[in-house]
Design a protein around this motif. Structure first.
Motif, mmCIF file in Angstrom:
data_model
loop_
_atom_site.group_PDB
_atom_site.id
_atom_site.type_symbol
_atom_site.label_atom_id
_atom_site.label_comp_id
_atom_site.label_asym_id
_atom_site.label_seq_id
_atom_site.Cartn_x
_atom_site.Cartn_y
_atom_site.Cartn_z
ATOM 1 N N VAL A 1 23.233 -8.681 -46.958
ATOM 2 C CA VAL A 1 23.824 -8.304 -48.221
ATOM 3 C C VAL A 1 24.728 -7.089 -48.031
ATOM 4 O O VAL A 1 25.826 -7.047 -48.576
ATOM 5 N N LEU A 2 24.273 -6.107 -47.281
ATOM 6 C CA LEU A 2 25.067 -4.919 -47.043
ATOM 7 C C LEU A 2 26.362 -5.262 -46.295
ATOM 8 O O LEU A 2 27.431 -4.758 -46.638
ATOM 9 N N LEU A 3 26.269 -6.140 -45.318
ATOM 10 C CA LEU A 3 27.450 -6.563 -44.564
ATOM 11 C C LEU A 3 28.447 -7.273 -45.482
ATOM 12 O O LEU A 3 29.653 -7.037 -45.401
ATOM 13 N N SER A 4 27.956 -8.116 -46.380
ATOM 14 C CA SER A 4 28.826 -8.818 -47.334
ATOM 15 C C SER A 4 29.521 -7.825 -48.253
ATOM 16 O O SER A 4 30.720 -7.954 -48.529
ATOM 17 N N LEU A 5 28.790 -6.839 -48.734
ATOM 18 C CA LEU A 5 29.369 -5.821 -49.600
ATOM 19 C C LEU A 5 30.450 -5.031 -48.859
ATOM 20 O O LEU A 5 31.527 -4.761 -49.413
ATOM 21 N N MET A 6 30.177 -4.692 -47.609
ATOM 22 C CA MET A 6 31.167 -3.960 -46.807
ATOM 23 C C MET A 6 32.419 -4.802 -46.591
ATOM 24 O O MET A 6 33.543 -4.281 -46.649
ATOM 25 N N LEU A 7 32.258 -6.084 -46.366
ATOM 26 C CA LEU A 7 33.386 -6.980 -46.177
ATOM 27 C C LEU A 7 34.226 -7.074 -47.449
ATOM 28 O O LEU A 7 35.462 -7.035 -47.388
ATOM 29 N N VAL A 8 33.579 -7.173 -48.601
ATOM 30 C CA VAL A 8 34.296 -7.223 -49.880
ATOM 31 C C VAL A 8 35.092 -5.934 -50.088
ATOM 32 O O VAL A 8 36.267 -5.971 -50.475
ATOM 33 N N LEU A 9 34.473 -4.797 -49.834
ATOM 34 C CA LEU A 9 35.167 -3.514 -49.993
ATOM 35 C C LEU A 9 36.336 -3.383 -49.019
ATOM 36 O O LEU A 9 37.400 -2.871 -49.375
ATOM 37 N N TYR A 10 36.151 -3.841 -47.794
ATOM 38 C CA TYR A 10 37.227 -3.797 -46.811
ATOM 39 C C TYR A 10 38.418 -4.632 -47.268
ATOM 40 O O TYR A 10 39.562 -4.176 -47.237
ATOM 41 N N ARG A 11 38.155 -5.856 -47.717
ATOM 42 C CA ARG A 11 39.241 -6.729 -48.176
ATOM 43 C C ARG A 11 39.930 -6.150 -49.404
ATOM 44 O O ARG A 11 41.146 -6.219 -49.525
ATOM 45 N N ALA A 12 39.158 -5.594 -50.312
ATOM 46 C CA ALA A 12 39.736 -5.009 -51.527
ATOM 47 C C ALA A 12 40.576 -3.779 -51.213
ATOM 48 O O ALA A 12 41.520 -3.471 -51.932
ATOM 49 N N SER A 13 40.259 -3.100 -50.118
ATOM 50 C CA SER A 13 41.016 -1.892 -49.771
ATOM 51 C C SER A 13 42.343 -2.207 -49.094
ATOM 52 O O SER A 13 43.158 -1.322 -48.887
ATOM 53 N N ARG A 14 42.568 -3.468 -48.749
ATOM 54 C CA ARG A 14 43.798 -3.887 -48.086
ATOM 55 C C ARG A 14 44.390 -5.095 -48.796
ATOM 56 O O ARG A 14 44.284 -6.225 -48.333
ATOM 57 N N PRO A 15 45.015 -4.843 -49.956
ATOM 58 C CA PRO A 15 45.541 -5.977 -50.722
ATOM 59 C C PRO A 15 46.700 -6.654 -49.998
ATOM 60 O O PRO A 15 47.529 -5.989 -49.380
ATOM 61 N N TYR A 16 46.716 -7.964 -50.077
ATOM 62 C CA TYR A 16 47.807 -8.733 -49.508
ATOM 63 C C TYR A 16 48.979 -8.683 -50.492
ATOM 64 O O TYR A 16 48.812 -8.906 -51.688
ATOM 65 N N VAL A 17 50.145 -8.361 -49.989
ATOM 66 C CA VAL A 17 51.353 -8.333 -50.813
ATOM 67 C C VAL A 17 52.229 -9.488 -50.357
ATOM 68 O O VAL A 17 52.783 -9.466 -49.255
ATOM 69 N N ALA A 18 52.304 -10.517 -51.203
ATOM 70 C CA ALA A 18 53.056 -11.719 -50.875
ATOM 71 C C ALA A 18 54.507 -11.572 -51.303
ATOM 72 O O ALA A 18 54.797 -11.135 -52.414
ATOM 73 N N ARG A 19 55.397 -11.923 -50.402
ATOM 74 C CA ARG A 19 56.837 -11.974 -50.697
ATOM 75 C C ARG A 19 57.096 -13.377 -51.238
ATOM 76 O O ARG A 19 56.765 -14.368 -50.591
ATOM 77 N N LEU A 20 57.699 -13.466 -52.424
ATOM 78 C CA LEU A 20 57.825 -14.735 -53.107
ATOM 79 C C LEU A 20 59.235 -15.315 -53.011
ATOM 80 O O LEU A 20 60.220 -14.587 -53.019
ATOM 81 N N GLY A 21 59.276 -16.631 -52.960
ATOM 82 C CA GLY A 21 60.530 -17.373 -53.005
ATOM 83 C C GLY A 21 60.349 -18.578 -53.904
ATOM 84 O O GLY A 21 59.233 -19.004 -54.190
#
Length: 186
Positions: A1-21
């Motif tokens: 559970v702790l590992l899952s929470l850490m993974l969620v926080l890690y992903r949330a701290s690095r938002p993907y910015v998509a370039r759109l076309g």
């Protein structure tokens, strides 16, 4: 559970910015250019979608990604449209960093518009003075938008939002196309 929470926080701290076309032949389909290289960018307009809510712990990463996308654009954009639909509210730090980002883009003579801005975010922007910096008329308030590529005034690009906004940006390419956005009726 702790590992899952850490993974969620890690992903949330690095938002993907998509370039759109825009997908050719589609009414209003804008897609991530990395996943759909056949999609076409609109010259002079850089459309970016932030695929995570903006919070104090990730807004600097998103700001850096946006500035890198602007710096890496050829030709240099005259306008940036940011889709922030994943964001439901702004904290104070987020508002300050967004204010800084908009100021940096304005200093480069780049207009900034925001799409998919939720009501609580608009309310917070008004309370924090951000709305004055962006302008109510630079917000795309509808979910469904129809964008059609068309010639606009020779070498100019037109992007018209439903909220009566007309944004005109210039392009160095002869015969450049433009985009007109209106609410999708269907």
């Amino acid at each position: 559970v702790l590992l899952s929470l850490m993974l969620v926080l890690y992903r949330a701290s690095r938002p993907y910015v998509a370039r759109l076309g825009k997908l050719s032949g589609e009414k209003a389909t804008f897609v991530d250019l990395e996943r759909h290289p056949e999609a076409e960018e609109i010259p002079g307009l850089l459309m970016l979608r932030i695929d995570a809510p903006l919070y104090f712990f990730n807004v600097n990463v998103a700001r850096s990604a946006i500035l890198e996308a602007v710096a890496g654009s050829e030709p240099r954009p005259s306008s940036v449209l940011l889709d922030i639909g994943a964001t439901a509210d702004f904290d104070v730090t987020t508002a300050d960093i967004v204010r800084q980002l908009i100021g940096e883009l304005h200093d480069q003579s780049i207009e900034v518009s925001l799409a998919q801005v939720k009501g609580p975010v608009r309310d917070r922007m008004r309370r924090m003075g951000l709305m004055e910096m962006v302008g109510e008329d630079r917000l795309l308030l509808v979910d469904n938008v129809l964008v059609q590529i068309q010639k606009y005034n020779g070498n100019a690009i037109g992007l018209q939002f439903p909220a009566h906004v007309l944004l005109t940006v210039t392009s160095s390419e002869p015969g450049a196309a433009g985009a007109a956005a209106t609410p999708d009726a269907g």
